[in-house]
Design a protein around this motif. Structure first.
Motif, PDB file in Angstrom:
ATOM      1  N   GLU A  83      42.548 -21.790  18.662  1.00 24.03           N
ATOM      2  CA  GLU A  83      42.258 -21.990  20.084  1.00 24.03           C
ATOM      3  C   GLU A  83      43.527 -21.749  20.884  1.00 24.03           C
ATOM      4  O   GLU A  83      44.538 -22.412  20.666  1.00 24.03           O
ATOM      5  N   ASN A  84      43.448 -20.780  21.776  1.00 25.17           N
ATOM      6  CA  ASN A  84      44.604 -20.430  22.622  1.00 25.17           C
ATOM      7  C   ASN A  84      45.847 -20.131  21.804  1.00 25.17           C
ATOM      8  O   ASN A  84      46.967 -20.544  22.147  1.00 25.17           O
ATOM      9  N   GLY A  85      45.652 -19.441  20.675  1.00 27.69           N
ATOM     10  CA  GLY A  85      46.775 -19.025  19.852  1.00 27.69           C
ATOM     11  C   GLY A  85      47.302 -20.065  18.895  1.00 27.69           C
ATOM     12  O   GLY A  85      48.222 -19.786  18.116  1.00 27.69           O
ATOM     13  N   ALA A  86      46.724 -21.280  18.901  1.00 29.56           N
ATOM     14  CA  ALA A  86      47.171 -22.350  17.999  1.00 29.56           C
ATOM     15  C   ALA A  86      46.028 -22.750  17.063  1.00 29.56           C
ATOM     16  O   ALA A  86      44.853 -22.707  17.449  1.00 29.56           O
ATOM     17  N   GLN A 140      34.306 -20.658  17.302  1.00 31.26           N
ATOM     18  CA  GLN A 140      34.662 -19.364  16.720  1.00 31.26           C
ATOM     19  C   GLN A 140      36.002 -19.446  16.002  1.00 31.26           C
ATOM     20  O   GLN A 140      36.751 -20.410  16.131  1.00 31.26           O
ATOM     21  N   LYS A 141      36.256 -18.420  15.189  1.00 27.75           N
ATOM     22  CA  LYS A 141      37.540 -18.267  14.497  1.00 27.75           C
ATOM     23  C   LYS A 141      37.897 -19.489  13.653  1.00 27.75           C
ATOM     24  O   LYS A 141      38.988 -20.049  13.759  1.00 27.75           O
ATOM     25  N   ILE A 142      36.962 -19.889  12.797  1.00 26.87           N
ATOM     26  CA  ILE A 142      37.237 -20.958  11.837  1.00 26.87           C
ATOM     27  C   ILE A 142      37.680 -20.320  10.521  1.00 26.87           C
ATOM     28  O   ILE A 142      37.108 -19.329  10.072  1.00 26.87           O
ATOM     29  N   ALA A 143      38.681 -20.885   9.886  1.00 27.26           N
ATOM     30  CA  ALA A 143      39.189 -20.359   8.618  1.00 27.26           C
ATOM     31  C   ALA A 143      39.712 -21.518   7.778  1.00 27.26           C
ATOM     32  O   ALA A 143      39.862 -22.655   8.262  1.00 27.26           O
ATOM     33  N   ARG A 144      40.018 -21.230   6.514  1.00 27.25           N
ATOM     34  CA  ARG A 144      40.626 -22.230   5.641  1.00 27.25           C
ATOM     35  C   ARG A 144      42.146 -22.095   5.714  1.00 27.25           C
ATOM     36  O   ARG A 144      42.705 -21.044   5.419  1.00 27.25           O
ATOM     37  N   LYS A 145      42.793 -23.168   6.115  1.00 24.73           N
ATOM     38  CA  LYS A 145      44.242 -23.189   6.228  1.00 24.73           C
ATOM     39  C   LYS A 145      44.782 -24.349   5.401  1.00 24.73           C
ATOM     40  O   LYS A 145      44.450 -25.505   5.669  1.00 24.73           O
TER      41      LYS A 145
END
Length: 300
Positions: free
Chosen positions: A195-198, A182-187
């Motif tokens: 993951e765990n805020g990082a 989950q929570k995949i984005a382009r950075k």
């Protein structure tokens, strides 16, 4: 027997803000799903099965199937929240569907031939349908399924995070593990996940599943006990929001040695509408393909 195209179209579209399954992106109001059906027909698929909510049938008929049915048979099946194994009851206040594994099970009495499974709001490309149609026609077996994989960086949106099934392959080009991330984005030009805020980087060539699967009807009997076990473990813990998804079910079957999944590749690039802000880009891409003659001005 020609393969069937099964389409997951019962989602609530909460991030999109409406029924993105039939939201028009083509110059004549065609939704993405219509281009998928057109591509599948050209590739040799024989019929379409749409998994929807029963209360949406009239909207689907008006926006989509009334113009398709003269040239391609269409059947509806309904993802009903109350259609769960005997011995379980729907928790009071539950609104959220049970997930894509449950949606696939809705077809168990309707689909009796090899089939492709897709999302309604994802554009997979003509070549992808040809590749999977060939596999479903010539190579599919009850213990040898298939999926079309895409590079993670080519499946991201600039308008938020997404969830993807991250895939690992063995030496034979088959799926060895699939993990829902989950929570995949382009950075900074690369795929990353939180993951765990990082934020942690994913390699550029990371293969992901976009729910473009090739199955036989055997899959229904294989995932039914998986879904039942999921209810046993999760109903009391998260009664209103727990859900089970197809990549998780397939991953379990692989780990248990009950099937193999050949990873197929395509020349085409995926695109889709996760968020409302994605729509203008999709509209432009569709129009460009029409202008270039990839699609006719009117599909039917």
């Amino acid at each position: 027997m020609k393969p069937t195209l099964v389409i997951l179209a019962a989602g609530m579209g909460s991030r999109y803000g409406g029924m993105k399954q039939i939201d028009g992106v083509g110059s004549h109001g065609e939704p993405i799903i219509e281009f998928s059906i057109y591509d599948a027909k050209k590739a040799g698929f024989g019929k379409v099965v749409l998994i929807i909510k029963k209360e949406h049938e009239a909207a689907f008929r008006k926006a989509l199937t009334d113009k398709i049915e003269p040239t391609m048979p269409v059947e509806f099946v309904y993802q009903d929240m109350n259609d769960i194994p005997q011995g379980f009851t729907v928790p009071e206040g539950r609104v959220k569907p049970w997930g894509t594994t449950h949606a696939l099970l809705a077809c168990r009495n309707t689909v009796h031939e090899p089939f492709a499974l897709i999302n309604a709001d994802d554009f997979y490309g003509k070549d992808a349908y040809k590749v999977l149609a060939d596999y479903l026609t010539n190579d599919i077996r009850d213990d040898a399924y298939a999926m079309v994989g895409y590079r993670c960086t080519n499946t991201l949106t600039d308008n938020g995070t997404v969830t993807r099934g991250v895939c690992e392959a063995d030496e034979n080009g088959c799926l060895s593990r699939i993990t829902e991330v989950q929570k995949i984005a382009r950075k900074e030009g690369h795929a990353a996940f939180e993951e765990n805020g990082a934020w942690k980087t994913l390699p550029d060539d990371t293969l992901v599943s976009m729910n473009f699967w090739g199955f036989t009807p055997k899959i229904f009997t294989e995932i039914e006990p998986i879904f039942k076990d999921f209810l046993k473990e999760n109903l009391s813990v998260n009664p209103l929001k727990c859900e089970h998804v197809i990549p998780t079910a397939v991953g379990q079957l692989i780990q248990e040695g009950k099937c193999s999944v050949k990873i197929l590749s395509s020349r085409d690039k995926w695109f889709g509408v996760t968020y409302k802000e994605d729509k203008p880009g999709v509209v432009a891409k569709i129009q460009k393909m029409k202008d270039e003659g990839v699609y006719p001005d009117r599909l039917w």
